[in-house]
Enzyme design. Structure first.
Site, PDB file in Angstrom:
ATOM      1  N   GLU A 166       6.929   4.400   6.838  1.00  0.00           N
ATOM      2  CA  GLU A 166       6.649   3.296   5.927  1.00  0.00           C
ATOM      3  C   GLU A 166       6.948   3.750   4.504  1.00  0.00           C
ATOM      4  O   GLU A 166       6.370   4.725   4.025  1.00  0.00           O
ATOM      5  CB  GLU A 166       5.188   2.853   6.040  1.00  0.00           C
ATOM      6  CG  GLU A 166       4.862   1.647   5.161  1.00  0.00           C
ATOM      7  CD  GLU A 166       3.420   1.199   5.316  1.00  0.00           C
ATOM      8  OE1 GLU A 166       3.198   0.069   5.797  1.00  0.00           O
ATOM      9  OE2 GLU A 166       2.520   1.985   4.959  1.00  0.00           O
ATOM     10  N   TYR A 198       9.556  -3.358   0.122  1.00  0.00           N
ATOM     11  CA  TYR A 198       8.767  -2.727   1.190  1.00  0.00           C
ATOM     12  C   TYR A 198       9.687  -2.533   2.392  1.00  0.00           C
ATOM     13  O   TYR A 198      10.483  -3.412   2.729  1.00  0.00           O
ATOM     14  CB  TYR A 198       7.589  -3.610   1.604  1.00  0.00           C
ATOM     15  CG  TYR A 198       6.899  -3.125   2.858  1.00  0.00           C
ATOM     16  CD1 TYR A 198       5.836  -2.236   2.785  1.00  0.00           C
ATOM     17  CD2 TYR A 198       7.326  -3.531   4.125  1.00  0.00           C
ATOM     18  CE1 TYR A 198       5.211  -1.762   3.937  1.00  0.00           C
ATOM     19  CE2 TYR A 198       6.712  -3.069   5.279  1.00  0.00           C
ATOM     20  CZ  TYR A 198       5.666  -2.183   5.173  1.00  0.00           C
ATOM     21  OH  TYR A 198       5.057  -1.720   6.316  1.00  0.00           O
TER      22      TYR A 198
END
Length: 396
Positions: A206, A118
């Site tokens: 993101e 992530y």
């Protein structure tokens, strides 16, 4: 301004970030053509079909599926396009899918196992610095990771005066447990990602997941991008990326009328001049036992036409049981606002919800007199508490 995954990837690719390649399709036939083109360009034999909506968690709602042949590409694209996709980040009614991204399969076998990470770049408002937030737990909701395994989330704060330094990019790669080619690839990836974030004037990048492929390449498999609206004047080419189908229809209409409006779930409509006063007014409504139905800043020129437009926007929400108009007359005169309210009320005919008008500032006494003598079903107030009491009264 939120972007679709394929739009965010295009921006990333423009700054040298390796991405999972894909082609957008509006229907099942276009999806098949896109799959054929991808196969010829990349050699991929399997394809990932991804719903393009402004929401995360698409896979959980059935919006991301793997197709192993062209028949499956056609069937899956046909199922996803037109569906109401419900994810943890949408409302209960979900979002209608208008298009899909047909992407290459990047989880191919090779010399090492694939791995998912992530990574996001955003502003740390507490320190006034940008930061890279990253974790070894890619593919999961970062909120879940933060709650259950917070020690697996790392942050790298960046001094805006000097930007991301090489040792910081290397530290990211080290903390993710990478070595060799994958380590070098990750340092390049982080550097390019941060450059894309800064130069595109974004408020969020993101990437979940960032993939280490079986041959140790690093690429963005997904992209959630939010562009700072205030910087769009510097990026004329980004303006065309806006998809109003993904936004609240009322908010889009309000924006076209020059009103700063955010739709909420409450029962008291707000019409205020100034963002700070609007926030205070929402607090006032909650303290009075109500719930704000919207944030609406009419700006400094609250004339009859603007007030009437604001009324019409607020009344589109069937949940509104009362309207509180809270205006501070600094630049704008309160008596002009009051006359605007009266004129707008008369132009619209019957308004079937109670209206409380609090006017304070220049000519507030004249404004109160105008409201009280108008003969309309409008209650005036001059103090915050008085307005709160009247909101409470009409909601009882």
């Amino acid at each position: 301004m939120n972007l679709h995954e394929y739009q965010g990837k295009e921006i990333l690719n423009g700054f040298g970030v390796r991405i999972q390649r894909g082609i957008v399709a509006q229907n099942a036939q276009e999806a098949v053509a896109a799959a054929k083109q991808l196969t010829s360009e990349t050699g991929t034999s399997w394809h990932v079909i991804k719903a393009q909506v402004h929401a995360g968690g698409r896979g959980k709602g059935g919006g991301v599926k793997l197709a192993k042949n062209l028949k499956e590409v056609e069937d899956i694209a046909g199922q996803i396009i037109g569906m109401q996709l419900i994810t943890p980040q949408t409302s209960a009614e979900g979002k209608k899918v208008h298009q899909v991204l047909v992407a290459e399969d990047v989880y191919y076998p090779g010399e090492t196992e694939t791995d998912e990470f992530y990574m996001s770049v955003l502003l740390n408002r507490a320190t006034g610095r940008n930061m890279v937030m990253y974790s070894t737990e890619g593919g999961m909701d970062i909120e879940t990771v933060a709650e259950e395994t917070p020690h697996l989330i790392f942050t790298e704060e960046i001094d805006p005066a000097v930007g991301l330094l090489p040792f910081q990019a290397r530290r990211v790669a080290f903390n993710l447990g990478l070595s060799g080619l994958a380590f070098k690839e990750m340092t390049k990836f982080v550097t390019a990602l941060y450059t894309a974030y800064v130069k595109s004037d974004s408020s969020l990048f993101e990437i979940n997941p960032v993939l280490k492929t079986s041959d140790n390449l690093i690429m963005a498999v997904d992209a959630k991008v939010t562009i700072d609206d205030n910087a769009l004047y510097r990026h004329k080419n980004y303006v065309d990326l806006r998809d109003v189908r993904e936004e609240s229809a009322i908010e889009v209409e309000a924006g076209e009328l020059g009103l700063n409006y955010v739709d909420l779930d409450g029962n008291v409509g707000c019409m205020v001049n100034g963002a700070g006063l609007a926030m205070a007014t929402m607090d006032l409504i909650k303290q009075a036992g109500g719930e704000p139905a919207n944030f609406l800043d009419v700006g400094g020129t609250a004339d009859a036409a603007r007030v009437e437009a604001a009324f019409k926007i607020i009344l589109k929400d069937p949940a509104v049981k009362a309207i509180l108009i809270n205006i501070f007359g600094g630049i704008v005169r309160c008596d002009r606002v009051a006359q605007g309210v009266i004129d707008a009320y008369k132009n619209m005919g019957n308004i079937n919800v109670p209206i409380i008008v609090r006017l304070q500032g220049t000519n507030a006494d004249i404004a109160k007199e105008l409201i009280d003598n108008s003969g309309l079903d409008v209650m005036s107030a001059t103090e915050f508490q008085e307005a709160a009491d009247k909101v409470q009264q009409v909601l009882a």
